[in-house]
Design a protein around this motif. Structure first.
Motif, PDB file in Angstrom:
ATOM      1  N   VAL A 135       0.878  -1.168   0.000  1.00  0.00           N
ATOM      2  CA  VAL A 135       0.000   0.000   0.000  1.00  0.00           C
ATOM      3  C   VAL A 135       0.914   1.215   0.000  1.00  0.00           C
ATOM      4  O   VAL A 135       1.700   1.409   0.935  1.00  0.00           O
ATOM      5  CB  VAL A 135      -0.929   0.025   1.234  1.00  0.00           C
ATOM      6  CG1 VAL A 135      -1.814   1.264   1.202  1.00  0.00           C
ATOM      7  CG2 VAL A 135      -1.752  -1.245   1.314  1.00  0.00           C
ATOM      8  N   GLN A 136       0.831   2.008  -1.067  1.00  0.00           N
ATOM      9  CA  GLN A 136       1.649   3.218  -1.115  1.00  0.00           C
ATOM     10  C   GLN A 136       0.851   4.353  -0.478  1.00  0.00           C
ATOM     11  O   GLN A 136      -0.247   4.674  -0.925  1.00  0.00           O
ATOM     12  CB  GLN A 136       2.043   3.579  -2.535  1.00  0.00           C
ATOM     13  CG  GLN A 136       3.046   4.731  -2.567  1.00  0.00           C
ATOM     14  CD  GLN A 136       3.532   5.039  -3.955  1.00  0.00           C
ATOM     15  OE1 GLN A 136       2.741   5.424  -4.802  1.00  0.00           O
ATOM     16  NE2 GLN A 136       4.823   4.882  -4.176  1.00  0.00           N
ATOM     17  N   MET A 137       1.422   4.904   0.595  1.00  0.00           N
ATOM     18  CA  MET A 137       0.786   6.005   1.308  1.00  0.00           C
ATOM     19  C   MET A 137       1.534   7.294   0.997  1.00  0.00           C
ATOM     20  O   MET A 137       2.768   7.308   0.964  1.00  0.00           O
ATOM     21  CB  MET A 137       0.802   5.743   2.815  1.00  0.00           C
ATOM     22  CG  MET A 137       0.052   4.502   3.260  1.00  0.00           C
ATOM     23  SD  MET A 137      -1.726   4.561   2.948  1.00  0.00           S
ATOM     24  CE  MET A 137      -2.249   5.842   4.077  1.00  0.00           C
ATOM     25  N   GLY A 138       0.774   8.334   0.754  1.00  0.00           N
ATOM     26  CA  GLY A 138       1.354   9.647   0.553  1.00  0.00           C
ATOM     27  C   GLY A 138       1.238  10.446   1.835  1.00  0.00           C
ATOM     28  O   GLY A 138       0.192  10.437   2.486  1.00  0.00           O
ATOM     29  N   VAL A 139       2.299  11.111   2.196  1.00  0.00           N
ATOM     30  CA  VAL A 139       2.317  12.007   3.352  1.00  0.00           C
ATOM     31  C   VAL A 139       2.877  13.315   2.835  1.00  0.00           C
ATOM     32  O   VAL A 139       4.081  13.449   2.654  1.00  0.00           O
ATOM     33  CB  VAL A 139       3.183  11.452   4.504  1.00  0.00           C
ATOM     34  CG1 VAL A 139       3.170  12.402   5.685  1.00  0.00           C
ATOM     35  CG2 VAL A 139       2.728  10.063   4.912  1.00  0.00           C
ATOM     36  N   GLY A 140       1.988  14.257   2.545  1.00  0.00           N
ATOM     37  CA  GLY A 140       2.426  15.468   1.864  1.00  0.00           C
ATOM     38  C   GLY A 140       2.993  15.082   0.507  1.00  0.00           C
ATOM     39  O   GLY A 140       2.355  14.366  -0.254  1.00  0.00           O
ATOM     40  N   ASP A 141       4.233  15.483   0.232  1.00  0.00           N
ATOM     41  CA  ASP A 141       4.856  15.137  -1.047  1.00  0.00           C
ATOM     42  C   ASP A 141       5.779  13.920  -0.939  1.00  0.00           C
ATOM     43  O   ASP A 141       6.543  13.628  -1.844  1.00  0.00           O
ATOM     44  CB  ASP A 141       5.613  16.333  -1.616  1.00  0.00           C
ATOM     45  CG  ASP A 141       6.742  16.805  -0.709  1.00  0.00           C
ATOM     46  OD1 ASP A 141       6.843  16.319   0.438  1.00  0.00           O
ATOM     47  OD2 ASP A 141       7.528  17.663  -1.145  1.00  0.00           O
ATOM     48  N   MET A 142       5.688  13.208   0.191  1.00  0.00           N
ATOM     49  CA  MET A 142       6.527  12.025   0.417  1.00  0.00           C
ATOM     50  C   MET A 142       5.703  10.752   0.240  1.00  0.00           C
ATOM     51  O   MET A 142       4.496  10.755   0.461  1.00  0.00           O
ATOM     52  CB  MET A 142       7.110  12.055   1.825  1.00  0.00           C
ATOM     53  CG  MET A 142       7.980  13.270   2.104  1.00  0.00           C
ATOM     54  SD  MET A 142       8.451  13.411   3.834  1.00  0.00           S
ATOM     55  CE  MET A 142       6.917  13.963   4.590  1.00  0.00           C
ATOM     56  N   ASN A 143       6.379   9.673  -0.146  1.00  0.00           N
ATOM     57  CA  ASN A 143       5.730   8.366  -0.277  1.00  0.00           C
ATOM     58  C   ASN A 143       6.325   7.385   0.712  1.00  0.00           C
ATOM     59  O   ASN A 143       7.547   7.363   0.915  1.00  0.00           O
ATOM     60  CB  ASN A 143       5.906   7.802  -1.685  1.00  0.00           C
ATOM     61  CG  ASN A 143       5.144   8.601  -2.713  1.00  0.00           C
ATOM     62  OD1 ASN A 143       4.022   9.030  -2.473  1.00  0.00           O
ATOM     63  ND2 ASN A 143       5.752   8.812  -3.862  1.00  0.00           N
ATOM     64  N   ILE A 144       5.446   6.585   1.294  1.00  0.00           N
ATOM     65  CA  ILE A 144       5.868   5.498   2.176  1.00  0.00           C
ATOM     66  C   ILE A 144       5.190   4.237   1.676  1.00  0.00           C
ATOM     67  O   ILE A 144       3.965   4.196   1.546  1.00  0.00           O
ATOM     68  CB  ILE A 144       5.494   5.768   3.643  1.00  0.00           C
ATOM     69  CG1 ILE A 144       6.163   7.061   4.133  1.00  0.00           C
ATOM     70  CG2 ILE A 144       5.880   4.567   4.514  1.00  0.00           C
ATOM     71  CD1 ILE A 144       5.781   7.458   5.542  1.00  0.00           C
ATOM     72  N   ASP A 145       5.993   3.222   1.370  1.00  0.00           N
ATOM     73  CA  ASP A 145       5.454   1.925   0.983  1.00  0.00           C
ATOM     74  C   ASP A 145       5.219   1.102   2.241  1.00  0.00           C
ATOM     75  O   ASP A 145       6.132   0.926   3.054  1.00  0.00           O
ATOM     76  CB  ASP A 145       6.422   1.171   0.065  1.00  0.00           C
ATOM     77  CG  ASP A 145       6.500   1.770  -1.325  1.00  0.00           C
ATOM     78  OD1 ASP A 145       5.580   2.518  -1.700  1.00  0.00           O
ATOM     79  OD2 ASP A 145       7.479   1.480  -2.033  1.00  0.00           O
ATOM     80  N   VAL A 146       4.001   0.614   2.387  1.00  0.00           N
ATOM     81  CA  VAL A 146       3.656  -0.244   3.513  1.00  0.00           C
ATOM     82  C   VAL A 146       3.456  -1.643   2.931  1.00  0.00           C
ATOM     83  O   VAL A 146       2.431  -1.926   2.314  1.00  0.00           O
ATOM     84  CB  VAL A 146       2.389   0.257   4.246  1.00  0.00           C
ATOM     85  CG1 VAL A 146       2.114  -0.602   5.470  1.00  0.00           C
ATOM     86  CG2 VAL A 146       2.533   1.727   4.636  1.00  0.00           C
ATOM     87  N   ASN A 147       4.459  -2.487   3.085  1.00  0.00           N
ATOM     88  CA  ASN A 147       4.454  -3.833   2.524  1.00  0.00           C
ATOM     89  C   ASN A 147       3.920  -4.800   3.571  1.00  0.00           C
ATOM     90  O   ASN A 147       4.517  -4.962   4.639  1.00  0.00           O
ATOM     91  CB  ASN A 147       5.871  -4.228   2.092  1.00  0.00           C
ATOM     92  CG  ASN A 147       6.405  -3.307   1.021  1.00  0.00           C
ATOM     93  OD1 ASN A 147       5.983  -3.377  -0.120  1.00  0.00           O
ATOM     94  ND2 ASN A 147       7.313  -2.417   1.395  1.00  0.00           N
TER      95      ASN A 147
END
Length: 155
Positions: A135-147
């Motif tokens: 699940v790719q989560m966006g936080v502002g202009d940053m991306n965090i992949d939650v595998n």
């Protein structure tokens, strides 16, 4: 993997991040991956055991990790991803995954989580199963992949 395991993770992510001053949280996409997860710079692995077993592997760029750590430390500049910044990011994933455990308990699913393991650099992480939902989560202009690599514990 049961798709019902995804929503408690997304909702905990969206709940915890704004509490730390990280606004504009959104789900950007969902994809399937294999067992091997390439590091985007920083990877934090949290083990899951109980009614469900597996792990959640959070991945983000080094720059995103430094920005998030700075925000968590009340704007203190983070020029190097040092021990203090690493501790902040580990605590973030600990908070998110602990909230996941609380969300699961509302569904009568009991789990415990391991201490987060943070690694940074160029490498490949190995998930607990061959099928991983990212699940790719966006936080502002940053991306965090939650595998997410979890399955019902049959023991």
């Amino acid at each position: 993997m049961d798709v019902n395991y995804i929503n408690p993770i997304i909702s905990s992510f969206a709940s915890v991040m704004p509490q730390l001053g990280l606004p504009a949280v959104e789900k950007k996409g969902i994809s399937l991956k294999g067992r091997f997860i390439e590091s985007p710079g920083v990877v934090i692995i949290v083990g899951i055991i109980g009614d469900i077993k597996g792990n959640v592997i959070y991945g983000l760029s080094l720059e995103a990790a430094k920005t998030i750590a700075s925000t968590m430390m009340m704007g203190m500049p983070v020029e190097n991803f040092d021990e203090l910044a690493q501790s902040a990011i580990s605590e973030l994933t600990n908070m998110i995954t602990a909230t996941v455990a609380t969300n699961f308990s509302k569904e009568d699913i009991n789990i415990n989580i391991s201490t987060p393991t943070l690694v940074h650099g160029s490498f490949t992480a190995n998930a607990s199963s061959d099928k991983v939902v990212c699940v790719q989560m966006g936080v502002g202009d940053m991306n965090i992949d939650v595998n997410i690599s979890m399955e019902k514990n049959t023991i």
